[in-house]
Motif scaffolding. Structure first.
Motif, PDB file in Angstrom:
ATOM      1  N   HIS A 146       0.787  -1.238   0.000  1.00  0.00           N
ATOM      2  CA  HIS A 146       0.000   0.000   0.000  1.00  0.00           C
ATOM      3  C   HIS A 146       0.821   1.292   0.000  1.00  0.00           C
ATOM      4  CE1 HIS A 146      -3.819  -2.039   0.620  1.00  0.00           C
ATOM      5  NE2 HIS A 146      -3.209  -2.806   1.511  1.00  0.00           N
ATOM      6  N   ARG A 147       2.135   1.193   0.022  1.00  0.00           N
ATOM      7  CA  ARG A 147       2.959   2.398   0.146  1.00  0.00           C
ATOM      8  C   ARG A 147       2.672   3.420  -0.944  1.00  0.00           C
ATOM      9  NH1 ARG A 147       7.458   4.121  -2.199  1.00  0.00           N
ATOM     10  NH2 ARG A 147       7.864   2.099  -3.112  1.00  0.00           N
ATOM     11  N   VAL A 148       2.678   3.009  -2.184  1.00  0.00           N
ATOM     12  CA  VAL A 148       2.509   3.952  -3.292  1.00  0.00           C
ATOM     13  C   VAL A 148       1.150   4.641  -3.224  1.00  0.00           C
ATOM     14  CG1 VAL A 148       2.357   4.189  -5.794  1.00  0.00           C
ATOM     15  CG2 VAL A 148       4.152   2.781  -4.791  1.00  0.00           C
ATOM     16  N   SER A 149       0.086   3.878  -3.010  1.00  0.00           N
ATOM     17  CA  SER A 149      -1.248   4.492  -2.962  1.00  0.00           C
ATOM     18  C   SER A 149      -1.409   5.404  -1.745  1.00  0.00           C
ATOM     19  CB  SER A 149      -2.344   3.428  -2.991  1.00  0.00           C
ATOM     20  OG  SER A 149      -2.257   2.592  -1.864  1.00  0.00           O
ATOM     21  N   THR A 150      -0.819   5.018  -0.623  1.00  0.00           N
ATOM     22  CA  THR A 150      -0.903   5.856   0.573  1.00  0.00           C
ATOM     23  C   THR A 150      -0.131   7.159   0.387  1.00  0.00           C
ATOM     24  OG1 THR A 150      -1.147   3.912   1.983  1.00  0.00           O
ATOM     25  CG2 THR A 150      -0.481   5.961   3.059  1.00  0.00           C
ATOM     26  N   VAL A 151       1.080   7.059  -0.132  1.00  0.00           N
ATOM     27  CA  VAL A 151       1.892   8.258  -0.379  1.00  0.00           C
ATOM     28  C   VAL A 151       1.186   9.177  -1.372  1.00  0.00           C
ATOM     29  CG1 VAL A 151       4.040   9.073  -1.442  1.00  0.00           C
ATOM     30  CG2 VAL A 151       4.103   7.248   0.266  1.00  0.00           C
ATOM     31  N   THR A 152       0.633   8.597  -2.431  1.00  0.00           N
ATOM     32  CA  THR A 152      -0.074   9.397  -3.436  1.00  0.00           C
ATOM     33  C   THR A 152      -1.261  10.123  -2.817  1.00  0.00           C
ATOM     34  OG1 THR A 152       0.595   7.884  -5.189  1.00  0.00           O
ATOM     35  CG2 THR A 152      -1.296   9.294  -5.649  1.00  0.00           C
ATOM     36  N   SER A 153      -2.036   9.432  -1.999  1.00  0.00           N
ATOM     37  CA  SER A 153      -3.200  10.080  -1.386  1.00  0.00           C
ATOM     38  C   SER A 153      -2.788  11.161  -0.395  1.00  0.00           C
ATOM     39  CB  SER A 153      -4.132   9.058  -0.740  1.00  0.00           C
ATOM     40  OG  SER A 153      -3.527   8.437   0.358  1.00  0.00           O
ATOM     41  N   ILE A 154      -1.672  10.977   0.291  1.00  0.00           N
ATOM     42  CA  ILE A 154      -1.181  12.039   1.187  1.00  0.00           C
ATOM     43  C   ILE A 154      -0.772  13.257   0.375  1.00  0.00           C
ATOM     44  CG2 ILE A 154       0.669  12.704   2.781  1.00  0.00           C
ATOM     45  CD1 ILE A 154       0.600   9.760   3.796  1.00  0.00           C
ATOM     46  N   LEU A 155      -0.018  13.039  -0.686  1.00  0.00           N
ATOM     47  CA  LEU A 155       0.430  14.155  -1.521  1.00  0.00           C
ATOM     48  C   LEU A 155      -0.734  14.862  -2.213  1.00  0.00           C
ATOM     49  CD1 LEU A 155       3.641  12.589  -3.078  1.00  0.00           C
ATOM     50  CD2 LEU A 155       3.522  14.378  -1.332  1.00  0.00           C
ATOM     51  N   ASN A 156      -1.782  14.110  -2.553  1.00  0.00           N
ATOM     52  CA  ASN A 156      -2.968  14.700  -3.193  1.00  0.00           C
ATOM     53  C   ASN A 156      -3.952  15.285  -2.185  1.00  0.00           C
ATOM     54  OD1 ASN A 156      -2.063  14.025  -5.738  1.00  0.00           O
ATOM     55  ND2 ASN A 156      -3.143  12.077  -5.768  1.00  0.00           N
ATOM     56  N   ARG A 157      -3.601  15.161  -0.911  1.00  0.00           N
ATOM     57  CA  ARG A 157      -4.439  15.665   0.183  1.00  0.00           C
ATOM     58  C   ARG A 157      -5.809  14.996   0.230  1.00  0.00           C
ATOM     59  NH1 ARG A 157      -2.063  20.758   2.122  1.00  0.00           N
ATOM     60  NH2 ARG A 157      -0.346  21.246   0.742  1.00  0.00           N
TER      61      ARG A 157
END
Length: 67
Positions: free
Chosen positions: A42-53
């Motif tokens: 889940h790292r990539v999807s979690t990081v992406t959602s954090i960066l996309n707020r």
């Protein structure tokens, strides 16, 4: 700043600290030995959602008692 925190080397450094401290499960009841596979998947999807707020964290333990 958040981009540096979310770099893979920093995430896995934090992971190693949690493992080294024998961290307790959170509100999701995920045990430390389950964390690595979760992060790998889940790292990539979690990081992406954090960066996309768009990331919405779960409630923390004891939050309801504090209200």
């Amino acid at each position: 700043m958040i981009e540096k925190v979310l770099q893979p080397k920093n995430l896995y450094r934090a992971y190693r600290k949690v493992v080294g401290n024998k961290g307790a499960p959170g509100v999701d009841d995920m045990k430390v030995d389950q964390l690595r596979s979760y992060l790998d998947y889940h790292r990539v999807s979690t990081v992406t959602s954090i960066l996309n707020r768009t990331y919405v964290p779960q409630a923390i333990r004891g939050a309801a008692a504090a209200l």
